[in-house]
Scaffold this active site. Structure first.
Site, short mmCIF file in Angstrom:
data_model
loop_
_atom_site.label_atom_id
_atom_site.label_comp_id
_atom_site.label_asym_id
_atom_site.label_seq_id
_atom_site.Cartn_x
_atom_site.Cartn_y
_atom_site.Cartn_z
N GLU A 144 -32.61 53.32 35.32
CA GLU A 144 -33.66 52.61 34.59
C GLU A 144 -34.36 52.08 35.84
O GLU A 144 -34.52 50.90 36.02
CB GLU A 144 -33.19 51.78 33.72
CG GLU A 144 -32.40 52.60 32.48
CD GLU A 144 -31.80 51.98 31.26
OE1 GLU A 144 -32.04 50.41 31.43
OE2 GLU A 144 -31.23 52.46 30.49
N HIS B 26 -24.85 53.46 15.20
CA HIS B 26 -24.88 52.81 16.28
C HIS B 26 -23.75 52.46 16.89
O HIS B 26 -22.84 51.63 16.39
CB HIS B 26 -26.06 51.56 16.57
CG HIS B 26 -26.27 51.10 17.99
ND1 HIS B 26 -26.43 49.88 18.13
CD2 HIS B 26 -26.63 51.74 19.19
CE1 HIS B 26 -26.67 49.66 19.27
NE2 HIS B 26 -26.82 50.91 20.08
N HIS B 27 -23.28 52.92 18.35
CA HIS B 27 -22.10 52.59 18.92
C HIS B 27 -22.33 51.97 20.18
O HIS B 27 -22.54 52.73 21.06
CB HIS B 27 -21.30 53.66 19.25
CG HIS B 27 -20.61 54.02 17.95
ND1 HIS B 27 -19.96 55.38 17.72
CD2 HIS B 27 -20.58 53.42 16.58
CE1 HIS B 27 -19.57 55.62 16.64
NE2 HIS B 27 -19.70 54.48 15.77
N GLU B 28 -22.53 50.77 20.60
CA GLU B 28 -23.12 50.15 21.98
C GLU B 28 -21.50 49.98 22.46
O GLU B 28 -20.67 49.22 21.72
CB GLU B 28 -23.68 48.75 21.65
CG GLU B 28 -23.86 48.14 23.10
CD GLU B 28 -24.67 48.99 24.30
OE1 GLU B 28 -25.57 49.39 24.11
OE2 GLU B 28 -23.62 49.10 25.26
N HIS C 42 -27.69 56.57 24.96
CA HIS C 42 -28.65 55.62 25.96
C HIS C 42 -27.49 55.27 27.26
O HIS C 42 -26.34 54.99 27.08
CB HIS C 42 -28.94 54.47 25.44
CG HIS C 42 -30.25 54.64 24.71
ND1 HIS C 42 -31.35 53.85 24.51
CD2 HIS C 42 -30.72 55.52 23.85
CE1 HIS C 42 -32.07 54.18 23.91
NE2 HIS C 42 -31.94 55.58 23.33
N GLU C 43 -28.00 54.86 28.44
CA GLU C 43 -27.38 54.65 29.51
C GLU C 43 -26.19 55.45 29.96
O GLU C 43 -25.15 55.33 30.33
CB GLU C 43 -26.92 53.21 29.49
CG GLU C 43 -28.00 52.02 29.26
CD GLU C 43 -28.32 52.01 28.03
OE1 GLU C 43 -27.40 52.13 27.22
OE2 GLU C 43 -29.50 51.59 27.73
N GLU D 281 -31.61 58.82 26.65
CA GLU D 281 -32.36 57.94 27.29
C GLU D 281 -32.45 58.02 28.96
O GLU D 281 -33.40 59.21 29.23
CB GLU D 281 -32.22 56.28 27.15
CG GLU D 281 -32.86 55.46 27.74
CD GLU D 281 -32.58 53.98 27.64
OE1 GLU D 281 -33.54 53.06 27.14
OE2 GLU D 281 -31.40 53.77 27.96
N GLU E 60 -38.31 50.20 25.95
CA GLU E 60 -37.80 48.72 25.92
C GLU E 60 -38.34 47.96 26.98
O GLU E 60 -38.50 46.76 26.69
CB GLU E 60 -36.41 48.86 25.73
CG GLU E 60 -35.34 49.60 26.69
CD GLU E 60 -34.13 49.83 26.73
OE1 GLU E 60 -33.49 49.53 25.69
OE2 GLU E 60 -33.43 50.17 27.88
C1 NOJ Z 1 -29.93 49.45 25.52
C2 NOJ Z 1 -30.78 50.66 24.76
O1 NOJ Z 1 -31.36 51.32 25.56
C3 NOJ Z 1 -31.40 50.02 23.81
O2 NOJ Z 1 -31.99 51.12 22.99
C4 NOJ Z 1 -30.39 49.16 22.59
O3 NOJ Z 1 -31.19 48.64 21.91
C5 NOJ Z 1 -29.53 48.16 23.35
N1 NOJ Z 1 -29.07 48.62 24.75
C6 NOJ Z 1 -28.54 47.81 22.82
O4 NOJ Z 1 -27.56 48.49 22.40
CA CA Z 2 -31.44 51.44 28.23
#
Ligand code: NOJ
Ligand code: CA
Length: 696
Positions: free
Chosen positions: A179, A381-383, A461-462, A480, A486
């Site tokens: 990023e 969503h799975h962070e 993402h990431e 992403e 963002e």
């Molecule tokens: C980074 C992600 O790119 C973003 O889309 C997300 O909202 C946040 N992390 C939280 O998970």
């Molecule tokens: Ca990101």
């Protein structure tokens, strides 16, 4: 995938391979079907190398090949050619979704088997392919006696560039993964870069380096080792090993896309062609579409992921988004911050995340019912915050829950810095991994396959850059893996520059679809909290154009329902624009300056055009020869107003319509930081007479 026809083209192939043998030197060349691109293998005094040329001009000078393995002689020297084979293919296959429906795979191949005729010597196979849009090669260390556990400690692959070429690059091995804002410098000013990395080798020579089919291997960055030479630099395991394998190993393809213009790179299908056909037999459940959601409000600080008064993922708030989605024809509603684990410093507390327990104010069953009744489904969503073992231990249960609830797509996330991904080893000890190492390559694959089993799409993402694996696992729809929208919400003056998307088009986007999340209408973030120094570096019309320029099968409309309600005329474009295409024509563009792209909706007649600019205003004359001859179209134009400017007047736009056909040339005026989106709606099959055509 349906191969339509396959021709061995034996005679033609013969003409395409030249073999020259001298006493100590072997040279074998494979040429693209159009005869322009050539990749030549050479073995000189036992040392293998390759060169690349285009239209007779050398682009890659002799460059080393091979490996160093733990406990073995280096696989970089002492070789003889044991055998070589040539092959050709020319077939057409169909993507279940994508920028184009049909992809032609037309290439010539040369496979060289090398052998070290000494004690403890090994065998290595190198396969070269030449396509009209570039060249590629991959290695195989096949199963053989004396080789059991393979540990790669160095991949010796080099790319010896013929010049100090202007390069668009982002740094590798840094904290923020991929990023970063792109730099544009001579290659000599790079240190170590992520791929795709794109260069200009001459007035009509554009080159992009990447890899294809990254499976059970570690990701390749490219290190500048001086003298315009780049070298493969693989992301290591915590113990320093680069790749671990049992018995045999096959590397991803090292790809070199070649084109006369930047647009040629955009239309290249080299990377998809180098991946295996779909392993998912029935892909009918993989549905491209658009989504809205509880997301931007956290980024502009109007709500929180964690619980409390400002919690975004409440039943009531999500119902609002579901109503909006249903009213405007969106299929998905993303909800972030729905599950326990976000309170406190969530990036550090990734092990606290539960993937099955919602916060009490988020009634997941009721919302699923409410959404289904309205023809909408939740996007899960799975962070993970990089706590990957915690996630893996819950993965099956988490995906089972989503399957039971009818969730069709899950967004995963791996926010963690540098070599900070947490893995528990066999002894339960925590190890720290890079997001791009072999362990994580295996992890993303595991998630994609576990999701496919349950008919769930994945947007990561990431995660790691795509390498065309969407062909093999078409449920891994998007990623992403670059600086997305963002950053404009919270990085102040370090926001993405106005040229960002005009660079992404020719770099990051060559690897595959991006979850960029376009569609901000409240450009100055007046609906956010404490965003005085933040804004989106774009006009409103440019936000619309991004839906065409930056391809993704799942596209978000990221702003708030109440913001869209104030601009329903402009919002109509987001409602109309498809996310699945029959054809794509990269019409024009200069890397970092502007882009003009046209795409035809899949299974329909309409075409869409997106044009974006950097900080400069520009006026472009765009011939509409891509339209079907004899058909008239209503051009629904969403353009920057004459006084629009990304800084001074970003939301000034005009919606107007005109009649055009394939003979028309439209004048596309872009404001500084501006853009233009056009829908060409087919009216009938009757050719317009000249006097009816208003935009010639
Ligand atoms: C980074 C992600 O790119 C973003 O889309 C997300 O909202 C946040 N992390 C939280 O998970
Ligand atoms: Ca990101």
């Amino acid at each position: 995938m349906k191969p339509r026809y396959l021709l061995p083209l034996a005679l033609f192939a013969l003409a395409s391979f030249a073999i020259a043998k001298e006493s100590a030197t072997t040279q074998l060349t494979v040429t693209s079907p159009d005869g322009k691109n050539a990749i030549a293998f050479a073995l000189e005094a036992g040392v293998p190398s390759y060169t690349v040329s285009r239209s007779g001009e050398t682009l890659i000078k002799p460059s080393r090949l091979g490996f160093e393995l733990k406990g073995h002689k280096p696989l970089t020297e002492g070789f003889v050619v044991a055998s070589s084979e040539t092959n050709s293919a020319n077939s057409v296959w169909e993507q279940p979704w994508g920028e184009v429906r049909e992809v032609r795979d037309n290439h010539n191949e040369l496979q060289v088997t090398l052998h070290q005729p000494c004690e403890g010597g090994l065998k290595m196979v190198v396969t070269f392919r030449a396509y009209d849009d570039g060249v590629a090669f991959r290695y195989e260390i096949p199963q053989q006696e004396g080789l059991d556990d393979i540990v790669i400690t160095n991949e010796a692959t080099e790319f010896a560039l013929a010049g100090d070429w202007p390069t668009w690059w982002i740094p590798a091995f840094e904290d923020n993964r991929d990023e970063y804002v792109y730099s544009h410098t001579p290659v000599s000013e790079t240190k170590v870069v992520h791929t795709p990395v794109t260069m200009q080798a001459g007035p009509r020579a554009f080159v992009s380096f990447h890899e294809a089919a990254l499976v059970d291997y570690s990701c390749m960055a490219l290190r500048n080792v001086g003298d315009n030479k780049l070298k493969a630099d693989l992301y290591p395991w915590p113990d320093g090993d680069l790749v671990k394998a049992k018995g045999s190993v096959r590397t991803p393809w090292r790809t070199i896309q070649l084109a006369d213009t930047p647009s040629g790179l955009v239309e290249s299908t080299l990377i998809l062609n180098l991946n295996e056909p779909s392993k998912i037999a029935d892909t009918s459940w993989i549905e491209p579409g658009k989504y809205v959601g509880v997301w931007w409000e956290m980024h502009v600080n109007r709500a929180t992921w964690g619980s409390g008064e400002r919690h975004g993922a409440t039943t009531e708030n999500v119902k609002r988004y579901i109503d909006f989605a249903a009213k405007h024809g969106f299929k998905g509603v993303l909800v972030e911050g729905w599950n326990k684990g976000w309170d406190g410093d969530w990036i550090q507390n990734g092990n606290e995340f539960s993937y099955t327990e919602p916060y009490p104010d988020f009634d997941i069953k009721e919302l699923t019912r409410y959404a289904a009744e309205r023809g909408v489904s939740l996007v899960g969503h799975h962070e993970t915050a990089g706590a990957v073992s915690n996630y893996e231990s819950q993965l099956d249960g988490a995906l089972d829950l989503y399957q039971d609830l009818g969730v069709k797509a899950v967004k995963t996330g791996y926010v963690m810095f540098g070599q900070g991904i947490r893995r528990l080893d066999e002894e339960g000890k925590e190890q720290k991994e890079w997001s791009y190492g072999q362990f994580m390559v295996r992890h993303y694959q595991k998630v994609a396959e576990a999701a496919a089993k349950r008919k769930i799409m994945v947007v990561a993402h990431e995660a790691i850059k795509d390498t065309g694996l969407r062909r093999t696992w078409p449920n891994f729809v998007s990623r992403e893996c670059a600086r997305g929208q963002e950053y404009n919400a919270w990085s102040g003056d370090s926001r993405n520059p106005p040229e960002h998307e005009s660079v992404l088009t020719y770099t990051r986007m060559l690897s595959g679809p991006m979850d960029f999340t376009p569609g901000v209408f409240d450009i100055t973030l007046s609906t956010g909290i404490d965003r005085q120094n933040d804004r989106v570096p774009s006009t409103l019309a440019k936000q619309l154009a991004l839906y065409v320029v930056l391809y993704a099968p799942l596209q978000m409309a990221c702003d708030f329902p109440e913001v869209y309600e104030q601009h329903l005329d402009a919002f109509q474009f987001i409602r109309d624009v498809p996310t699945d295409w029959e054809k794509t024509v990269a019409l024009d563009g200069v890397i970092g300056d502007y882009v003009v792209t046209a795409r035809q909706e899949r299974g329909g007649k309409d075409w869409y055009l997106g044009a974006i600019s950097d900080e400069e205003a520009r006026t472009l004359e765009v011939p509409l020869s891509f339209l079907e001859p004899g058909v008239s179209y209503e051009a629904q134009v969403y353009r920057d107003a004459d006084d629009a400017d990304w800084m001074k007047n970003p939301t000034a736009y005009v919606v107007e319509s005109t009649k055009v056909d394939a003979d028309s040339v439209v004048t596309v005026r872009l404001a500084p930081g501006g853009g233009q989106a056009i829908r060409f709606k087919a009216i009938d099959a009757v050719r317009l007479s000249a006097d009816e055509t208003t935009a010639k």
